[in-house]
Every structure is written in C-alpha cells, then in structure tokens.
Design a protein around this motif. Structure first.
Motif, PDB file in Angstrom:
ATOM      1  N   GLU A 191       4.522 112.183  53.881  1.00 39.69           N
ATOM      2  CA  GLU A 191       3.694 113.153  53.042  1.00 39.69           C
ATOM      3  C   GLU A 191       3.884 112.322  51.535  1.00 39.69           C
ATOM      4  O   GLU A 191       3.026 111.767  50.950  1.00 39.69           O
ATOM      5  CB  GLU A 191       2.749 113.957  53.030  1.00 39.69           C
ATOM      6  CG  GLU A 191       2.537 114.541  54.609  1.00 39.69           C
ATOM      7  CD  GLU A 191       3.455 114.762  55.803  1.00 39.69           C
ATOM      8  OE1 GLU A 191       4.625 114.597  54.914  1.00 39.69           O
ATOM      9  OE2 GLU A 191       3.552 114.940  57.305  1.00 39.69           O
ATOM     10  N   ALA A 237       3.346 108.668  50.930  1.00 45.28           N
ATOM     11  CA  ALA A 237       2.448 108.111  51.281  1.00 45.28           C
ATOM     12  C   ALA A 237       1.479 108.212  50.110  1.00 45.28           C
ATOM     13  O   ALA A 237       0.739 107.260  49.778  1.00 45.28           O
ATOM     14  CB  ALA A 237       1.682 108.914  52.378  1.00 45.28           C
ATOM     15  N   ALA A 238       1.667 109.278  49.335  1.00 47.12           N
ATOM     16  CA  ALA A 238       1.057 109.872  48.047  1.00 47.12           C
ATOM     17  C   ALA A 238       1.139 108.965  46.794  1.00 47.12           C
ATOM     18  O   ALA A 238       0.379 108.579  46.472  1.00 47.12           O
ATOM     19  CB  ALA A 238       1.178 111.261  47.835  1.00 47.12           C
ATOM     20  N   CYS A 239       3.003 108.305  46.917  1.00 45.83           N
ATOM     21  CA  CYS A 239       3.267 107.483  45.996  1.00 45.83           C
ATOM     22  C   CYS A 239       2.753 106.208  46.229  1.00 45.83           C
ATOM     23  O   CYS A 239       2.356 105.841  44.767  1.00 45.83           O
ATOM     24  CB  CYS A 239       4.994 107.398  46.145  1.00 45.83           C
ATOM     25  SG  CYS A 239       5.721 109.283  45.773  1.00 45.83           S
ATOM     26  N   LYS A 240       2.324 105.845  47.808  1.00 44.99           N
ATOM     27  CA  LYS A 240       1.599 104.225  47.695  1.00 44.99           C
ATOM     28  C   LYS A 240       0.445 104.305  47.628  1.00 44.99           C
ATOM     29  O   LYS A 240       0.575 103.504  47.175  1.00 44.99           O
ATOM     30  CB  LYS A 240       2.004 104.427  49.082  1.00 44.99           C
ATOM     31  CG  LYS A 240       3.301 103.968  50.048  1.00 44.99           C
ATOM     32  CD  LYS A 240       3.339 103.295  51.443  1.00 44.99           C
ATOM     33  CE  LYS A 240       4.818 103.187  51.610  1.00 44.99           C
ATOM     34  NZ  LYS A 240       4.629 102.811  53.368  1.00 44.99           N
ATOM     35  N   GLU A 241      -0.401 105.577  47.807  1.00 47.91           N
ATOM     36  CA  GLU A 241      -1.868 105.522  47.472  1.00 47.91           C
ATOM     37  C   GLU A 241      -2.014 105.704  46.005  1.00 47.91           C
ATOM     38  O   GLU A 241      -2.638 104.695  46.002  1.00 47.91           O
ATOM     39  CB  GLU A 241      -2.357 106.897  48.077  1.00 47.91           C
ATOM     40  CG  GLU A 241      -4.150 106.811  47.772  1.00 47.91           C
ATOM     41  CD  GLU A 241      -4.214 107.970  48.903  1.00 47.91           C
ATOM     42  OE1 GLU A 241      -3.400 108.935  49.971  1.00 47.91           O
ATOM     43  OE2 GLU A 241      -6.058 108.203  48.568  1.00 47.91           O
ATOM     44  N   HIS A 242      -1.388 106.399  45.702  1.00 43.77           N
ATOM     45  CA  HIS A 242      -1.562 106.102  43.421  1.00 43.77           C
ATOM     46  C   HIS A 242      -0.977 105.095  43.848  1.00 43.77           C
ATOM     47  O   HIS A 242      -1.416 104.757  42.259  1.00 43.77           O
ATOM     48  CB  HIS A 242      -0.991 107.821  43.228  1.00 43.77           C
ATOM     49  CG  HIS A 242      -1.227 108.076  42.002  1.00 43.77           C
ATOM     50  ND1 HIS A 242      -2.554 108.899  41.931  1.00 43.77           N
ATOM     51  CD2 HIS A 242      -0.585 108.265  40.129  1.00 43.77           C
ATOM     52  CE1 HIS A 242      -2.812 109.243  40.460  1.00 43.77           C
ATOM     53  NE2 HIS A 242      -1.239 108.563  39.928  1.00 43.77           N
ATOM     54  N   GLY A 263      -0.933 102.252  44.402  1.00 50.09           N
ATOM     55  CA  GLY A 263      -1.551 100.844  44.800  1.00 50.09           C
ATOM     56  C   GLY A 263      -0.111  99.785  45.169  1.00 50.09           C
ATOM     57  O   GLY A 263      -0.893  98.572  45.553  1.00 50.09           O
TER      58      GLY A 263
END
Ligand code: FES
Length: 212
Positions: free
Chosen positions: A111, A114-119, A121
């Motif tokens: 998770e 995933a947060a690093c990827k989302e933030h 981009g």
C-alpha cells in the motif's frame, strides 16, 4: 508475492560517442585490481564508482568499463540488469526506494508503494518529468523490525503509513541524514601497508542505521 517484471533494456549506443568515463574514474577503478583475483571481479565496485560519480551507468559507460575490465559489454549489462540498485538512465534528485520483502509486505508495504506511485505519478524505476524523484523497489532494506520501510536517498523512514506518503514526499528534508556520505566505495586505504590500517568505511553505514 508475485514477481513484477520491468524491462529496463532500452539500449541507445552511438558508435561515435565520446568517452564518458573520466581518467579519475578509471584510475579509481584500477586501484581495486590488486584486491581481486581477476579484473572481472572488480565489476561491482566499478559499477558503484561509476554510478556514484555519474548518477547512473549509461550504455557508453558499460562499453568503456567492459574494455577496462577486459570483459564483454553484455557481461556488464547482465550484472546491471540483475541489481535494481543500478540505473541505466539518470535518476531523479531523490530516489525513493520502497521495500518489497516479506516483513514490509505483510505490514502494508504494498500500500505504501501504491501511495508513492499515485502521489509521484510514476511507476517503478521511473523518474518524474521534473527530475525531482525516482521510484524503486528493492528487497529487504534491513529495517524489518520497523516495517514497512522506505529509503529516500540514504535516509531510512520507518513504519510508514500510506496516508503519510504525501507529507513525506513534500518534506524538503526527507533525504537528510546529517552524516557525511558513505565512503564505502572509495578505494581501500592503508597507512602503512598492514591490514589493520585498512579504513573500515562500513562504520559510516552502522552509524546511519543507529541514528534512525
Ligand atoms: S522486509 Fe522490509 S526492511 Fe526487511
């Protein structure tokens, strides 16, 4: 845990390219020759030196270090492609490395990633368009008792929660560890030729771990 395959093979080799390894870098690599049984065995220290000096190991650098070590460029790429630590293209100013091994995985590492990827981009082994951040995943970062962990450049962040990621990435001091850069990959130095005098640069790394 499923394997996630990333193809980092995007070779662009210009036959007329100018050399990229400076004389100083080549000389530094050569200082390791007496410490190893063959020149081939110096490949890993050589790659660390090149990446430390240039931020990544370009295709041209692979060709030149292969020549220096009297091995094939494909041997160099075999090694580079095995270790996620090595980059074949420029990294961002800061590299966020998220642990994907078992302790972190069980405690929310997936998770956090995933947060690093989302933030940011970006995906794994990619760099943001502004060159500020790159993202990587590696196996155990030696902080299992504080899982889930990530490292920004050389600073370890422990027990990271996904919701903390935006603030963590916005913190300008998130990569500062207040210690001098590790001399781990500098050539071994002895003051009078005895083994006792060889500098134990790994003490820097121990200090860094203790400070976190
Ligand atoms: S499993 Fe993540 S630090 Fe060891």
């Amino acid at each position: 845990m499923a394997w996630n395959t990333i193809d980092r093979n995007e070779p662009v080799v210009d036959a007329d390219a100018s050399p990229v390894l400076s004389e100083a870098v080549c000389e530094k690599i050569k200082t390791f020759f007496p410490k190893y049984p063959t020149k081939r065995a110096v490949l890993l220290p050589a790659l660390h030196i090149i990446q430390h000096e240039q931020g990544h190991v370009s295709w041209q650098a692979m060709i030149e270090v292969a020549e220096l070590l009297e091995i094939k460029p494909s041997d160099v790429f075999d090694t580079i492609s095995f270790y996620t630590h090595f980059w074949t293209k420029p990294q961002g100013e800061k590299v966020v490395t998220v642990c994907r091994s078992i302790s972190c995985e069980l405690l929310g590492g997936r998770e956090v990633l995933a947060a690093c990827k989302e933030h940011l981009g970006i995906g794994e082994h990619q760099t943001t368009p502004d060159g500020k951040y790159s993202l990587a995943v590696e196996e155990c970062l030696a902080g299992c008792d504080h899982a889930p962990c990530l490292i920004i450049n050389e600073r370890m962040h422990k027990r990271v929660k996904p919701e903390q990621v935006p603030a963590l990435l916005a913190d300008a001091g998130n990569a500062d560890h207040g210690l001098p850069r590790s001399d781990l990959f500098d050539p071994p130095v002895a003051t009078n030729g005895s083994d006792e005098d060889v500098i134990d640069a790994t003490s820097d790394v121990a200090e860094m771990k203790d400070s976190n």
